[in-house]
Design a protein around this motif. Structure first.
Motif, PDB file in Angstrom:
ATOM      1  N   VAL A  58      46.457  59.487  12.548  1.00  0.00           N
ATOM      2  CA  VAL A  58      45.798  58.437  13.330  1.00  0.00           C
ATOM      3  C   VAL A  58      45.818  58.793  14.814  1.00  0.00           C
ATOM      4  O   VAL A  58      44.811  58.643  15.523  1.00  0.00           O
ATOM      5  CB  VAL A  58      46.488  57.078  13.083  1.00  0.00           C
ATOM      6  CG1 VAL A  58      45.965  56.017  14.057  1.00  0.00           C
ATOM      7  CG2 VAL A  58      46.262  56.614  11.652  1.00  0.00           C
ATOM      8  N   GLU A  59      46.960  59.268  15.300  1.00  0.00           N
ATOM      9  CA  GLU A  59      47.060  59.674  16.705  1.00  0.00           C
ATOM     10  C   GLU A  59      46.102  60.810  17.026  1.00  0.00           C
ATOM     11  O   GLU A  59      45.452  60.812  18.089  1.00  0.00           O
ATOM     12  CB  GLU A  59      48.499  60.103  17.011  1.00  0.00           C
ATOM     13  CG  GLU A  59      49.528  58.998  16.857  1.00  0.00           C
ATOM     14  CD  GLU A  59      50.955  59.509  16.848  1.00  0.00           C
ATOM     15  OE1 GLU A  59      51.888  58.681  16.829  1.00  0.00           O
ATOM     16  OE2 GLU A  59      51.138  60.746  16.861  1.00  0.00           O
ATOM     17  N   ILE A  60      45.994  61.767  16.114  1.00  0.00           N
ATOM     18  CA  ILE A  60      45.101  62.912  16.328  1.00  0.00           C
ATOM     19  C   ILE A  60      43.651  62.462  16.388  1.00  0.00           C
ATOM     20  O   ILE A  60      42.896  62.852  17.295  1.00  0.00           O
ATOM     21  CB  ILE A  60      45.303  63.949  15.203  1.00  0.00           C
ATOM     22  CG1 ILE A  60      46.673  64.590  15.300  1.00  0.00           C
ATOM     23  CG2 ILE A  60      44.215  65.028  15.272  1.00  0.00           C
ATOM     24  CD1 ILE A  60      47.030  65.452  14.101  1.00  0.00           C
ATOM     25  N   ILE A  61      43.225  61.635  15.437  1.00  0.00           N
ATOM     26  CA  ILE A  61      41.828  61.208  15.372  1.00  0.00           C
ATOM     27  C   ILE A  61      41.463  60.373  16.598  1.00  0.00           C
ATOM     28  O   ILE A  61      40.414  60.582  17.228  1.00  0.00           O
ATOM     29  CB  ILE A  61      41.570  60.430  14.075  1.00  0.00           C
ATOM     30  CG1 ILE A  61      41.682  61.373  12.870  1.00  0.00           C
ATOM     31  CG2 ILE A  61      40.185  59.775  14.101  1.00  0.00           C
ATOM     32  CD1 ILE A  61      41.566  60.684  11.538  1.00  0.00           C
ATOM     33  N   MET A 121      48.198  61.502  25.314  1.00  0.00           N
ATOM     34  CA  MET A 121      48.567  62.918  25.386  1.00  0.00           C
ATOM     35  C   MET A 121      47.542  63.791  24.674  1.00  0.00           C
ATOM     36  O   MET A 121      47.085  64.813  25.201  1.00  0.00           O
ATOM     37  CB  MET A 121      49.952  63.122  24.788  1.00  0.00           C
ATOM     38  CG  MET A 121      50.349  64.581  24.603  1.00  0.00           C
ATOM     39  SD  MET A 121      50.380  65.527  26.139  1.00  0.00           S
ATOM     40  CE  MET A 121      51.857  64.845  26.885  1.00  0.00           C
ATOM     41  N   ALA A 122      47.173  63.404  23.452  1.00  0.00           N
ATOM     42  CA  ALA A 122      46.171  64.172  22.709  1.00  0.00           C
ATOM     43  C   ALA A 122      44.829  64.159  23.442  1.00  0.00           C
ATOM     44  O   ALA A 122      44.136  65.181  23.500  1.00  0.00           O
ATOM     45  CB  ALA A 122      46.019  63.599  21.301  1.00  0.00           C
ATOM     46  N   SER A 123      44.465  63.015  24.011  1.00  0.00           N
ATOM     47  CA  SER A 123      43.183  62.906  24.731  1.00  0.00           C
ATOM     48  C   SER A 123      43.152  63.831  25.936  1.00  0.00           C
ATOM     49  O   SER A 123      42.122  64.463  26.221  1.00  0.00           O
ATOM     50  CB  SER A 123      42.952  61.458  25.175  1.00  0.00           C
ATOM     51  OG  SER A 123      42.901  60.586  24.071  1.00  0.00           O
ATOM     52  N   LEU A 176      34.252  71.136  20.992  1.00  0.00           N
ATOM     53  CA  LEU A 176      34.876  70.281  19.983  1.00  0.00           C
ATOM     54  C   LEU A 176      35.688  71.093  18.986  1.00  0.00           C
ATOM     55  O   LEU A 176      36.735  70.644  18.498  1.00  0.00           O
ATOM     56  CB  LEU A 176      33.803  69.473  19.258  1.00  0.00           C
ATOM     57  CG  LEU A 176      33.128  68.362  20.072  1.00  0.00           C
ATOM     58  CD1 LEU A 176      31.977  67.746  19.277  1.00  0.00           C
ATOM     59  CD2 LEU A 176      34.134  67.274  20.450  1.00  0.00           C
ATOM     60  N   ARG A 177      35.218  72.289  18.657  1.00  0.00           N
ATOM     61  CA  ARG A 177      35.977  73.156  17.739  1.00  0.00           C
ATOM     62  C   ARG A 177      37.332  73.535  18.340  1.00  0.00           C
ATOM     63  O   ARG A 177      38.355  73.544  17.653  1.00  0.00           O
ATOM     64  CB  ARG A 177      35.165  74.405  17.413  1.00  0.00           C
ATOM     65  CG  ARG A 177      33.923  74.151  16.564  1.00  0.00           C
ATOM     66  CD  ARG A 177      33.233  75.458  16.211  1.00  0.00           C
ATOM     67  NE  ARG A 177      32.045  75.243  15.418  1.00  0.00           N
ATOM     68  CZ  ARG A 177      30.803  75.169  15.906  1.00  0.00           C
ATOM     69  NH1 ARG A 177      30.611  75.310  17.209  1.00  0.00           N
ATOM     70  NH2 ARG A 177      29.778  74.970  15.105  1.00  0.00           N
ATOM     71  N   VAL A 178      37.316  73.861  19.632  1.00  0.00           N
ATOM     72  CA  VAL A 178      38.583  74.180  20.304  1.00  0.00           C
ATOM     73  C   VAL A 178      39.473  72.943  20.362  1.00  0.00           C
ATOM     74  O   VAL A 178      40.679  73.009  20.116  1.00  0.00           O
ATOM     75  CB  VAL A 178      38.307  74.717  21.721  1.00  0.00           C
ATOM     76  CG1 VAL A 178      39.610  74.919  22.488  1.00  0.00           C
ATOM     77  CG2 VAL A 178      37.523  76.016  21.652  1.00  0.00           C
ATOM     78  N   ALA A 183      44.219  69.167  19.279  1.00  0.00           N
ATOM     79  CA  ALA A 183      44.530  67.747  19.114  1.00  0.00           C
ATOM     80  C   ALA A 183      45.881  67.512  18.436  1.00  0.00           C
ATOM     81  O   ALA A 183      46.676  66.697  18.917  1.00  0.00           O
ATOM     82  CB  ALA A 183      43.406  67.059  18.344  1.00  0.00           C
ATOM     83  N   PRO A 184      46.195  68.185  17.316  1.00  0.00           N
ATOM     84  CA  PRO A 184      47.509  67.969  16.695  1.00  0.00           C
ATOM     85  C   PRO A 184      48.666  68.323  17.614  1.00  0.00           C
ATOM     86  O   PRO A 184      49.708  67.660  17.590  1.00  0.00           O
ATOM     87  CB  PRO A 184      47.474  68.879  15.460  1.00  0.00           C
ATOM     88  CG  PRO A 184      46.018  69.058  15.165  1.00  0.00           C
ATOM     89  CD  PRO A 184      45.360  69.083  16.500  1.00  0.00           C
ATOM     90  N   MET A 185      48.503  69.350  18.442  1.00  0.00           N
ATOM     91  CA  MET A 185      49.569  69.746  19.352  1.00  0.00           C
ATOM     92  C   MET A 185      49.884  68.620  20.333  1.00  0.00           C
ATOM     93  O   MET A 185      51.055  68.327  20.595  1.00  0.00           O
ATOM     94  CB  MET A 185      49.171  71.010  20.113  1.00  0.00           C
ATOM     95  CG  MET A 185      50.215  71.500  21.091  1.00  0.00           C
ATOM     96  SD  MET A 185      49.739  73.032  21.921  1.00  0.00           S
ATOM     97  CE  MET A 185      48.339  72.459  22.905  1.00  0.00           C
TER      98      MET A 185
END
Length: 247
Positions: A58-61, A121-123, A176-178, A183-185
Motif C-alpha cells: 500500500v505504501e509503495i502504490i 518518503m517513497a514519493s 515511471l519504469r525507473v 518505490a519499494p526502497m
C-alpha cells in the motif's frame, strides 16, 4: 515471455549456487540459511509475512501515485512557465542529492510513525526520475512538429498538451519504469527509521533476533513485489505509447 524465462533461469542459477555454498561451506543457519530453509520459513510464517507485505505494498502504490503525479505536474510547469525551471530545478537537485537516510528521520518526526511518512518518503524518491525524464521529453519535442503547430496559430497551452505531451509520453514511460524500481526502497527505508509494521519492520526484527531465514524470506517477497510492479508499469507504459518502438 522470453524475458520471464530469462529471469526464471537467472533466479534458478542463483538458487543453485546458493545451495552449493551452503552444502560445501556449511555456515551456521544464522549467517546463511539454505534456500530450502527460507522456503520453509515462507510457508510457516506466510500469514505474518504477507500481512506486513500488504502494508508495504500500500505504501509503495500510494508513493508511486503521488510521486508520479507530482513529477508530471512539475515537468509541465517547467515547460509551460518561463523561469520556473531556473527557480525549481536547483531545489530539486539539492533534494535529490541529500541521502534518503538523512531525510527519513525528519519525515517520521513531521508525519509520524504511521502510513504518511512512508508514503512521503517513497514519493520523494519517485518524484525526481519522473519529473526529470518527462521534462526532458517535453523539451526535446521534434522541431518540425512545433513549427507545424505554429503554422496553425495554436496557443502555447494547446501546443503543450496536443504536441509536446504526446511526444514526451515515451520519456515519461522511461521515468515511471525507473520509479517502479525505487518505490519499494523508499517505503522500506521509511519503515526502517520508524515503524511497527511492514516488511522493513520485519527485516529489522529478524536481524535483531538473528532470524536470518525470516530476513531472507522478507527480501524475497520484497524483490517479488518490485519485479511485479516493474512489469505492470512497463505494460502500462507500452499501452500509453503503442507507437513507440523500443530498442
Amino acid at each position: 515471455m522470453r524475458l520471464i524465462l530469462q529471469i526464471a533461469a537467472a533466479l534458478l542459477a542463483v538458487v543453485l549456487c546458493w545451495q552449493m555454498i551452503v552444502w560445501v561451506m556449511a555456515p551456521p543457519r544464522f549467517i546463511l540459511p539454505g534456500p530450502l530453509t527460507v522456503i520453509a520459513t515462507l510457508v510457516e510464517e506466510q500469514h505474518y509475512l504477507l500481512t506486513n507485505a500488504a502494508i508495504t505494498l500500500v505504501e509503495i502504490i500510494l508513493g508511486l501515485i503521488f510521486g508520479a503525479l507530482a513529477g508530471i505536474v512539475t515537468a509541465l510547469l517547467v515547460c509551460a512557465v518561463p523561469g520556473f525551471r531556473r527557480i525549481v530545478w536547483p531545489l530539486m537537485l539539492v533534494l535529490q542529492a541529500l541521502p534518503v537516510f538523512a531525510i527519513a528521520p525528519l519525515l517520521v518526526l513531521w508525519f509520524g510513525f504511521g502510513l504518511a511518512s512512508k508514503v512521503v518518503m517513497a514519493s520523494l524518491i519517485i518524484f525526481f526520475p519522473v519529473a526529470s525524464a518527462f521534462a526532458d521529453g517535453l523539451q526535446r519535442t521534434n522541431q518540425d512538429l512545433l513549427d507545424a503547430a505554429a503554422l496553425t496559430q495554436a496557443s502555447p497551452l494547446a501546443t503543450l498538451f496536443l504536441v509536446r505531451v504526446p511526444s514526451a509520453l515515451p520519456a515519461l514511460g522511461s521515468g515511471l519504469r525507473v520509479a517502479a524500481v525505487f518505490a519499494p526502497m523508499g517505503a522500506v527505508i521509511g519503515e526502517w527509521v520508524g515503524s511497527s509494521r511492514g516488511l522493513g519492520f520485519v527485516m529489522l526484527q529478524a536481524n535483531a533476533r538473528m532470524q536470518t531465514d525470516t530476513l531472507f524470506a522478507a527480501l524475497i517477497i520484497l524483490a517479488t513485489l518490485t519485479i511485479v510492479l516493474r512489469f505492470l508499469v512497463d505494460a502500462l507504459a507500452r499501452r500509453l505509447t503503442p507507437w513507440a518502438r523500443e530498442t
